[in-house]
Design an enzyme around this catalytic site. Structure first.
Site: not given
Ligand SMILES: *Cc1c(COP(=O)(O)O)cnc(C)c1O
Length: 474
Positions: A119
């Site tokens: 993120k």
């Molecule tokens: C948010 C997240 C995901 C999922 O990603 P999306 O964009 O919601 O599909 C997968 N792995 C981790 C570690 C995350 O923080």
């Protein structure tokens, strides 16, 4: 470049006008009017640094910020100082280093930013864009959110110390790991407010919704959000598909597959857009955990969001979703960008129902987009973490393990597979201990983070108490 809603309402908008908002007023999601075609620029882009590549790609989507300013924002965002937690320090300058497990099977490290999850790739850019646009407009924003872990901390680390931005982040008291709590609550910046709610994540989420539904309060206190449907986050994520492809290929006609651990469909949506722009992606492999809403769609054509009671708590918690908030963007493209069809499909979904695209005109179009999928269980995660550790001497986190497991099921001879590594092991220590009988490796600088002083206010799951905190600090 202008932006339109997947539900067809309103006039096309400029990037900076949709940057600070969430959903379009008609309830849809914003998408660019068209996808720039870049297949003939790949030669020129091979060899660019991450920040340079980010500028080239983002400048196609952000046309209302002067190029020199956007360049400065990209340079300031994508630095080795910010993305320094690579398992191989020598590769940190790549920002998203590629680790090869075996010929044609790679991990793309996306979790080297300050909160050790992917993120940060988009959120750090968002922090700098927010500051730039708010300064220019002489406006302020109070970001209100609820988190069970990754998103909230990524938002706080992106917005800390920024002018004209405050963050009020609700979290369920005592429900996150000690490490996650320490990551968030140890921030002492004057513009970051941690609020621990006596209750569950859903209680915190309900309070955020209640504040957002109070139009008067929302306007008076300039309440905003940075959730996963924000277009700028999706746009920022497009960049690493290009970077990963450059790192895994040597010529511009070579195709690859990406495997993406998925929850809200934000990450893989960026992969879909990279492919629509002309990046040679043969396959987008979508991996879910036991919460398999999206796997079900790509296997059967049925999209059936689940009720909260049907959403499992798993050991890859950032993928524990009951509906995939970015999925509407892909469906808009799939149905030929016809907002009337999207409105009709989401009338079912928003009313608690489902839709089925298996019969009818769209079933034959679906394979054109290159998606395949699979899901995994806690036992699969443990087995995959063990296997990668034993065979390659690398620790992978639980979300990445979901990706590796599903990627292996879809490997095609001669097609390089790139699994997106979405978090670092230290965030999910408990499962690593269960799988390997030892503690995860922790970056040195984070040793003892749990002992730092913490700044957090604890409240009941009561709307008034949260509003009070906002009023007091504005
Ligand atoms: C948010 C997240 C995901 C999922 O990603 P999306 O964009 O919601 O599909 C997968 N792995 C981790 C570690 C995350 O923080």
């Amino acid at each position: 470049m202008k932006y339109i809603s997947t539900r067809g309402g309103g006039k096309p908008q400029e990037f900076c006008d949709i940057l600070l908002g969430g959903l379009a007023p008609d309830g849809g999601l914003y998408l660019p009017e068209s996808y720039p075609q870049v297949a003939d620029r790949l030669d020129e882009w091979r060899g660019l640094s991450y920040a340079e590549l980010a500028f080239e790609i983002l400048s196609l989507y952000i046309t209302d910020i002067p190029a020199a300013d956007l360049k400065a924002i990209c340079d300031k965002t994508y630095t080795t100082e910010t993305y320094r937690w690579s398992r191989d320090a020598a590769k940190a300058r790549d920002i998203v280093p590629l680790t090869t497990l075996e010929p044609d099977f790679h991990l793309l490290e996306l979790s080297n930013g300050p909160t050790l999850a992917f993120k940060d790739m988009a959120m750090q850019l968002l922090g700098n864009l927010f500051e730039y646009v708010l300064d220019r407009r002489n406006e302020t924003i109070n970001i209100l959110g609820a988190t069970s872990g990754d998103t909230g901390s990524a938002a706080e680390y992106a917005m800390r110390g920024k002018h004209n931005v405050r963050v009020f982040m609700l979290s369920p008291e005592g429900k996150m790991s000690a490490f996650q709590r320490a990551q968030m609550y140890s921030l002492q910046d004057a513009n970051i407010f941690n609020i621990a709610v006596r209750g569950m994540f859903d209680d915190a989420q309900d309070i955020v919704k209640a504040v957002s539904n109070d139009a008067g309060f929302k306007a008076k206190y300039k309440i905003g959000a940075v959730n996963s449907i924000n277009w700028a986050r999706v746009a920022a994520q497009i960049v690493y598909y290009f970077k990963g492809w450059f790192e895994a290929t040597t010529s511009n006609d070579q195709k690859v597959a990406f495997c993406v651990p998925s929850g809200n469909f934000g990450n893989i949506c960026a992969g879909h857009i990279a492919r629509m722009m002309g990046l040679p992606i043969a396959q987008l492999v979508l991996a879910t955990n036991e919460n398999d809403v999206l796997d079900e769609f790509f296997r059967t054509g049925i999209y059936r969001p689940r009720a909260t009671a049907e959403t499992y708590v798993t050991s890859s918690p950032s993928m524990d979703i009951s509906k995939a908030s970015n999925f509407e963007r892909f469906v808009f493209d799939l149905v030929g960008r016809d907002p009337a069809i999207v409105r009709q499909l989401w009338r079912e979904v928003d009313g608690g129902g489902s839709f089925n695209l298996a019969e009818g005109p769209f079933a034959t179009r679906l394979p054109d987009y290159g998606f395949v999928s699979g899901s995994s269980s806690h036992a699969d995660r443990l087995a995959t973490i063990r296997d990668v550790w034993q065979r390659h001497g690398l620790m992978i986190d639980t979300h990445t393990a979901d990706g590796v497991k599903v990627a292996r099921e879809h490997r095609v001879a001669g097609l390089p597979m790139i699994v997106l590594e979405t978090a670092q092991v230290v965030k999910f220590a408990e499962t690593i201990r269960e799988a390997l009988g030892r503690d995860p490796v922790r970056p040195k600088e984070l040793d003892g983070i749990e002992n730092l002083p913490q700044k957090v206010e604890v409240v009941d799951a009561a709307l008034d108490q949260v509003k009070d905190i906002i009023v007091r600090h504005c």
